[in-house]
Design a protein around this motif. Structure first.
Motif, short mmCIF file in Angstrom:
data_model
loop_
_atom_site.label_atom_id
_atom_site.label_comp_id
_atom_site.label_asym_id
_atom_site.label_seq_id
_atom_site.Cartn_x
_atom_site.Cartn_y
_atom_site.Cartn_z
N PRO A 94 -10.47 -6.22 -13.10
CA PRO A 94 -10.45 -5.80 -14.25
C PRO A 94 -10.25 -4.45 -14.67
N ALA A 95 -10.59 -3.40 -14.05
CA ALA A 95 -10.30 -1.98 -14.12
C ALA A 95 -8.84 -1.69 -14.08
N ILE A 96 -8.34 -2.32 -12.97
CA ILE A 96 -6.92 -2.19 -12.87
C ILE A 96 -5.82 -3.01 -14.12
N ALA A 97 -6.46 -3.94 -14.61
CA ALA A 97 -5.57 -4.56 -15.67
C ALA A 97 -6.09 -3.60 -16.97
N ALA A 98 -7.05 -2.99 -17.07
CA ALA A 98 -7.44 -2.03 -18.01
C ALA A 98 -6.50 -0.84 -18.09
N LEU A 99 -6.17 -0.33 -16.96
CA LEU A 99 -5.53 0.86 -16.57
C LEU A 99 -3.81 0.52 -16.95
N ARG A 100 -3.55 -0.60 -16.50
CA ARG A 100 -2.19 -1.05 -16.73
C ARG A 100 -1.96 -1.43 -18.33
N SER A 101 -2.83 -1.65 -19.09
CA SER A 101 -2.64 -1.84 -20.36
C SER A 101 -2.63 -0.61 -21.05
N GLU A 102 -3.16 0.54 -20.61
CA GLU A 102 -2.77 1.75 -21.15
C GLU A 102 -1.40 2.51 -20.57
N GLY A 103 -0.79 1.96 -19.83
CA GLY A 103 0.69 2.28 -19.44
C GLY A 103 0.60 2.99 -18.14
N ILE A 104 -0.40 2.97 -17.52
CA ILE A 104 -0.67 3.48 -16.21
C ILE A 104 -0.20 2.77 -15.09
N GLU A 105 0.46 3.05 -14.38
CA GLU A 105 1.10 2.25 -13.07
C GLU A 105 0.12 2.05 -12.01
N ALA A 106 -0.86 1.10 -12.13
CA ALA A 106 -1.80 0.92 -11.07
C ALA A 106 -1.67 -0.42 -10.34
N THR A 107 -2.00 -0.50 -9.00
CA THR A 107 -1.87 -1.52 -8.30
C THR A 107 -3.08 -1.70 -7.27
N GLY A 108 -3.43 -3.14 -6.88
CA GLY A 108 -4.71 -3.41 -6.32
C GLY A 108 -5.28 -4.42 -6.71
N PRO A 109 -6.54 -4.72 -6.34
CA PRO A 109 -7.25 -4.17 -5.09
C PRO A 109 -6.48 -4.37 -3.78
N HIS A 110 -6.13 -3.48 -3.11
CA HIS A 110 -5.46 -3.27 -1.86
C HIS A 110 -6.52 -3.34 -0.71
N PRO A 111 -6.27 -3.96 0.40
CA PRO A 111 -7.24 -3.69 1.78
C PRO A 111 -6.91 -2.61 2.10
N ALA A 112 -7.90 -1.92 2.43
CA ALA A 112 -8.04 -0.40 2.71
C ALA A 112 -7.35 -0.23 4.05
N ASP A 113 -7.82 -1.15 4.56
CA ASP A 113 -7.20 -1.31 6.45
C ASP A 113 -5.63 -1.14 6.48
N ALA A 114 -5.06 -1.52 5.44
CA ALA A 114 -3.53 -1.49 5.46
C ALA A 114 -2.76 -0.42 4.44
N LEU A 115 -3.60 0.01 3.64
CA LEU A 115 -3.16 1.00 2.56
C LEU A 115 -2.64 2.26 3.19
N PHE A 116 -2.94 2.86 4.39
CA PHE A 116 -2.63 4.16 4.50
C PHE A 116 -1.49 4.26 5.79
N ALA A 117 -0.82 3.12 6.20
CA ALA A 117 0.23 3.13 7.15
C ALA A 117 1.45 3.81 6.35
N PRO A 118 2.43 4.46 7.00
CA PRO A 118 3.64 5.06 6.48
C PRO A 118 4.18 4.28 5.47
N ARG A 119 4.62 3.08 5.69
CA ARG A 119 5.47 2.32 4.59
C ARG A 119 4.34 2.00 3.47
N ALA A 120 3.16 1.93 3.77
CA ALA A 120 2.35 1.62 2.11
C ALA A 120 2.33 2.94 1.70
N ARG A 121 2.30 4.13 2.19
CA ARG A 121 2.05 5.44 1.51
C ARG A 121 3.25 5.71 0.56
N ALA A 122 4.40 5.19 1.11
CA ALA A 122 5.65 5.40 0.15
C ALA A 122 5.47 4.66 -0.96
#
Length: 328
Positions: free
Chosen positions: A225-253
């Motif tokens: 719900p927090a992500i949806a609220a941010l997106r409703s304000e025009g902020i480009e937010a995605t998730g919830p992402h599994p933290a164990d996969a979020l910091f690989a090089p391809r994900a960081r891009a």
């Protein structure tokens, strides 16, 4: 634009030698003029042959900077690397308070805080969980107003909850807290870092981001719900992402900053990738504050082993942000 104020940090730690090393590399690193609040004797003892010049006002730092490391005020103490004590804690606190006050009143364009030992400072009257909260309070806001971002060449992360026990994290998380943090981060990425349309990746709290409720319901009940609220304000937010996969090089891009649910979820990947260049920058305040993203390292203080990269990066980032703000 005024000079940058630098606090000494705990004089028994690596802060003094790193500040001196940053000054020594000022030309090659193209650092803006800075001065240290107190500790002239400590700095001289920390680095043999270091030229130190006492200045009477911050405005004198620019003229002195090319020939010596400018130091403001007579606050000083003994240099005992690796042996923190009460006298050192009092000097560290006086330096922190003085440097931050000059940034708050606009005499300094920014403040860079060297590492402190929070437990030692608590013994001499420091009541804040960390320097981030102290700077927020000194700037006239609530201690929770300051948002901690860890920034390095490869990654930027923000812990939504910071200095609290891990067991307290689920109870502290709320839709309002995540939305408030996300707003501050998006504004800062745009205004302070010059990113036209910031992209925020928001982690889950639980393994596999809860895996559809099998490992917890915070993702569905709070984070989504927090992500949806941010997106409703025009902020480009995605998730919830599994933290164990979020910091690989391809994900960081795919994002400009990751909002993480607790301290270590944010700091472990940043320190793994960018330890020697990681900067702690406080967002959401009227003052610019940065700090190297490492501790006092009492075990190696005075041995010439500490890498000044993060201190140099913190001073550079403080100057860049201050310049962007002064141009608007």
């Amino acid at each position: 634009m005024g000079p940058i104020a630098v606090s000494l940090g705990d004089p028994a730690g690596i802060g003094p030698e790193l500040i001196a090393a940053a000054w020594a590399r000022r030309a090659e690193e193209q650092l803006r003029p800075f001065f240290v609040f107190g500790g002239a004797g400590v700095l001289r003892e920390a680095v043999a042959g270091l030229p130190v010049e006492r200045i009477a006002a911050p405005g004198e730092a620019g003229a002195a900077f090319d020939r010596a490391l400018p130091v403001l005020t007579d606050h000083d103490g003994p240099y005992r690397p690796g042996s923190p004590d009460e006298a050192g804690a009092r000097l560290a606190l006086a330096s922190l308070e003085g440097a931050v006050a000059l940034a708050v009143d606009g005499t300094a364009s920014a403040v860079v805080t060297a590492p402190i030992a929070k437990g030692r400072l608590a013994e001499v009257g420091f009541v804040h969980p960390g320097q981030t909260e102290f700077v927020a309070a000194a700037a006239g806001g609530d201690p929770d107003d300051g948002v901690m971002m860890l920034a390095g060449p490869q990654l930027r992360t923000v812990p939504v909850t910071v200095h609290c026990a891990l067991a307290e994290v689920p109870g502290r998380l709320s839709v309002d807290l995540i939305v408030a943090r996300g707003r501050v981060v998006a504004r800062a990425l745009h205004g302070d870092f010059g990113i036209d349309r910031p992209r925020l990746a928001i982690t889950g709290l639980n393994p596999h981001a809860g895996e559809d409720g099998r490992f917890g319901d915070e993702e569905a009940r709070i984070i989504a719900p927090a992500i949806a609220a941010l997106r409703s304000e025009g902020i480009e937010a995605t998730g919830p992402h599994p933290a164990d996969a979020l910091f690989a090089p391809r994900a960081r891009a795919g994002y400009d900053a990751a909002l993480c649910m607790y301290h270590d979820q944010a700091l472990i990947p940043l320190k793994t990738l960018d330890f020697d260049q990681g900067v702690n920058v406080t967002l959401g305040l009227p003052v610019v504050r940065t700090s190297p993203d490492h501790g006092t390292a009492f075990d190696i203080a005075g041995k010439g082993l500490a890498d000044p990269g993060a201190t140099i990066a913190a001073i550079r980032m403080a100057g860049e942000i201050a310049a962007r703000r002064s141009a608007t």
